[in-house]
Design a protein around this motif. Sequence first.
Motif, PDB file in Angstrom:
ATOM      1  N   THR A   1     -55.081  -6.151 -60.149  1.00 42.72           N
ATOM      2  CA  THR A   1     -53.800  -6.204 -59.448  1.00 42.72           C
ATOM      3  C   THR A   1     -53.428  -4.812 -58.939  1.00 42.72           C
ATOM      4  OG1 THR A   1     -52.464  -5.735 -61.400  1.00 42.72           O
ATOM      5  CG2 THR A   1     -53.041  -8.059 -60.976  1.00 42.72           C
ATOM      6  N   PRO A   2     -52.615  -4.745 -57.884  1.00 42.35           N
ATOM      7  CA  PRO A   2     -52.154  -3.435 -57.401  1.00 42.35           C
ATOM      8  C   PRO A   2     -51.437  -2.638 -58.484  1.00 42.35           C
ATOM      9  CG  PRO A   2     -51.733  -5.115 -55.755  1.00 42.35           C
ATOM     10  CD  PRO A   2     -52.192  -5.837 -56.997  1.00 42.35           C
ATOM     11  N   ASP A   3     -50.655  -3.327 -59.324  1.00 36.83           N
ATOM     12  CA  ASP A   3     -49.931  -2.643 -60.392  1.00 36.83           C
ATOM     13  C   ASP A   3     -50.895  -2.008 -61.388  1.00 36.83           C
ATOM     14  OD1 ASP A   3     -47.424  -2.008 -61.845  1.00 36.83           O
ATOM     15  OD2 ASP A   3     -48.261  -3.350 -63.353  1.00 36.83           O
ATOM     16  N   ALA A   4     -51.927  -2.764 -61.766  1.00 34.92           N
ATOM     17  CA  ALA A   4     -52.925  -2.234 -62.700  1.00 34.92           C
ATOM     18  C   ALA A   4     -53.704  -1.088 -62.073  1.00 34.92           C
ATOM     19  CB  ALA A   4     -53.886  -3.341 -63.126  1.00 34.92           C
ATOM     20  N   MET A   5     -54.009  -1.216 -60.794  1.00 37.91           N
ATOM     21  CA  MET A   5     -54.735  -0.156 -60.099  1.00 37.91           C
ATOM     22  C   MET A   5     -53.923   1.123 -60.064  1.00 37.91           C
ATOM     23  SD  MET A   5     -57.262   1.142 -58.516  1.00 37.91           S
ATOM     24  CE  MET A   5     -58.373  -0.264 -58.267  1.00 37.91           C
ATOM     25  N   TYR A   6     -52.622   1.014 -59.716  1.00 34.71           N
ATOM     26  CA  TYR A   6     -51.811   2.215 -59.638  1.00 34.71           C
ATOM     27  C   TYR A   6     -51.646   2.876 -61.005  1.00 34.71           C
ATOM     28  CZ  TYR A   6     -48.195   5.588 -59.104  1.00 34.71           C
ATOM     29  OH  TYR A   6     -47.522   6.785 -59.159  1.00 34.71           O
ATOM     30  N   LYS A   7     -51.457   2.070 -62.048  1.00 35.21           N
ATOM     31  CA  LYS A   7     -51.321   2.639 -63.385  1.00 35.21           C
ATOM     32  C   LYS A   7     -52.562   3.436 -63.763  1.00 35.21           C
ATOM     33  CE  LYS A   7     -48.037  -0.693 -65.322  1.00 35.21           C
ATOM     34  NZ  LYS A   7     -47.829  -1.774 -66.307  1.00 35.21           N
ATOM     35  N   LYS A   8     -53.736   2.914 -63.378  1.00 36.77           N
ATOM     36  CA  LYS A   8     -54.984   3.615 -63.658  1.00 36.77           C
ATOM     37  C   LYS A   8     -55.051   4.927 -62.879  1.00 36.77           C
ATOM     38  CE  LYS A   8     -59.173   4.134 -65.272  1.00 36.77           C
ATOM     39  NZ  LYS A   8     -59.399   4.454 -66.703  1.00 36.77           N
ATOM     40  N   LEU A   9     -54.651   4.892 -61.608  1.00 40.54           N
ATOM     41  CA  LEU A   9     -54.658   6.096 -60.780  1.00 40.54           C
ATOM     42  C   LEU A   9     -53.738   7.164 -61.359  1.00 40.54           C
ATOM     43  CD1 LEU A   9     -54.373   4.478 -57.210  1.00 40.54           C
ATOM     44  CD2 LEU A   9     -56.441   5.379 -58.275  1.00 40.54           C
ATOM     45  N   SER A  10     -52.503   6.765 -61.685  1.00 40.52           N
ATOM     46  CA  SER A  10     -51.513   7.701 -62.193  1.00 40.52           C
ATOM     47  C   SER A  10     -51.928   8.268 -63.550  1.00 40.52           C
ATOM     48  CB  SER A  10     -50.153   7.013 -62.309  1.00 40.52           C
ATOM     49  OG  SER A  10     -49.171   7.909 -62.771  1.00 40.52           O
ATOM     50  N   ASP A  11     -52.421   7.402 -64.431  1.00 38.76           N
ATOM     51  CA  ASP A  11     -52.821   7.842 -65.765  1.00 38.76           C
ATOM     52  C   ASP A  11     -54.006   8.801 -65.697  1.00 38.76           C
ATOM     53  OD1 ASP A  11     -52.529   7.695 -68.668  1.00 38.76           O
ATOM     54  OD2 ASP A  11     -54.466   6.691 -68.635  1.00 38.76           O
ATOM     55  N   THR A  12     -54.934   8.542 -64.775  1.00 38.23           N
ATOM     56  CA  THR A  12     -56.111   9.403 -64.624  1.00 38.23           C
ATOM     57  C   THR A  12     -55.718  10.789 -64.133  1.00 38.23           C
ATOM     58  OG1 THR A  12     -57.565   7.529 -64.157  1.00 38.23           O
ATOM     59  CG2 THR A  12     -58.317   9.702 -63.432  1.00 38.23           C
ATOM     60  N   LYS A  13     -54.835  10.843 -63.144  1.00 38.94           N
ATOM     61  CA  LYS A  13     -54.477  12.114 -62.531  1.00 38.94           C
ATOM     62  C   LYS A  13     -53.378  12.879 -63.255  1.00 38.94           C
ATOM     63  CE  LYS A  13     -57.411  12.572 -59.292  1.00 38.94           C
ATOM     64  NZ  LYS A  13     -58.361  13.706 -59.382  1.00 38.94           N
ATOM     65  N   PHE A  14     -52.432  12.166 -63.861  1.00 37.91           N
ATOM     66  CA  PHE A  14     -51.281  12.838 -64.466  1.00 37.91           C
ATOM     67  C   PHE A  14     -51.167  12.630 -65.975  1.00 37.91           C
ATOM     68  CE2 PHE A  14     -49.736  11.341 -60.147  1.00 37.91           C
ATOM     69  CZ  PHE A  14     -50.115  12.516 -59.504  1.00 37.91           C
ATOM     70  N   LEU A  15     -52.075  11.828 -66.535  1.00 35.69           N
ATOM     71  CA  LEU A  15     -52.063  11.518 -67.969  1.00 35.69           C
ATOM     72  C   LEU A  15     -50.776  10.810 -68.390  1.00 35.69           C
ATOM     73  CD1 LEU A  15     -53.637  14.764 -69.463  1.00 35.69           C
ATOM     74  CD2 LEU A  15     -54.776  12.707 -68.629  1.00 35.69           C
TER      75      LEU A  15
END
Length: 218
Positions: free
Chosen positions: A174-188
């Motif tokens: 899902t877009p929500d899951a994708m964004y959470k992964k992006l944000s968590d990877t880059k900003f922890l």
Amino acid sequence: MSEEKELSFYEKLSALITELKAPKGQRNNFGKYNYRSAEDILEAVKPLANKYGLVPMLTDEIVQVGDRYYVKAKAVITDGINTEKASGFAREPESKKGMDESQITGTASSYARKYAMNGLYQIDDTKDADTDEYKQQVDSGKPKTIDSNKSKVLKAKVKELAILASLKTGTDITPDAMYKKLSDTKFLTIIPIEKLDTEQFLTIDRYIKELEKAYSKK
């Protein structure tokens, strides 16, 4: 005796990335941590590039985003025919006590070049303390959050990436899951899109482009 197979451009680049060891040759005495500079990365890249017949290059340009100016650095590596590149951005502060304009631009250029080479050579500085060093050095004010238009643009890009990733992996993302992964990877941490500042927006945007490129090759 069979002749040794000539490596392709991407095989050479992959070998360079695998062998690359970029030491953290700088020390921040105030923060008590070591970090790597753009110069450290470039010095580590040069001998490996020469070994594989590749040429690394760096360029800068000034770009305007809204009412602020950024240094856009581009890291390039080529064999004379094939080329791979990545970009990095750093914002010029409105002012910096003790620095003239050329010094301010030079500081931004160095940071942007480091960011570009991190992307090109797959060096992960996400968890390093110096990730925020430039921001702390040149901008003591609170960054402005992105406007609604940028939020909409980023949400659309995240949705497109989620669809592409789902097709390539065979998994419903899902877009929500994708964004959470992006944000968590880059900003922890998970930062809502509406609360991103301009630099964070550019960071996520660059990461989306990198992932799109990776998924397209699969």
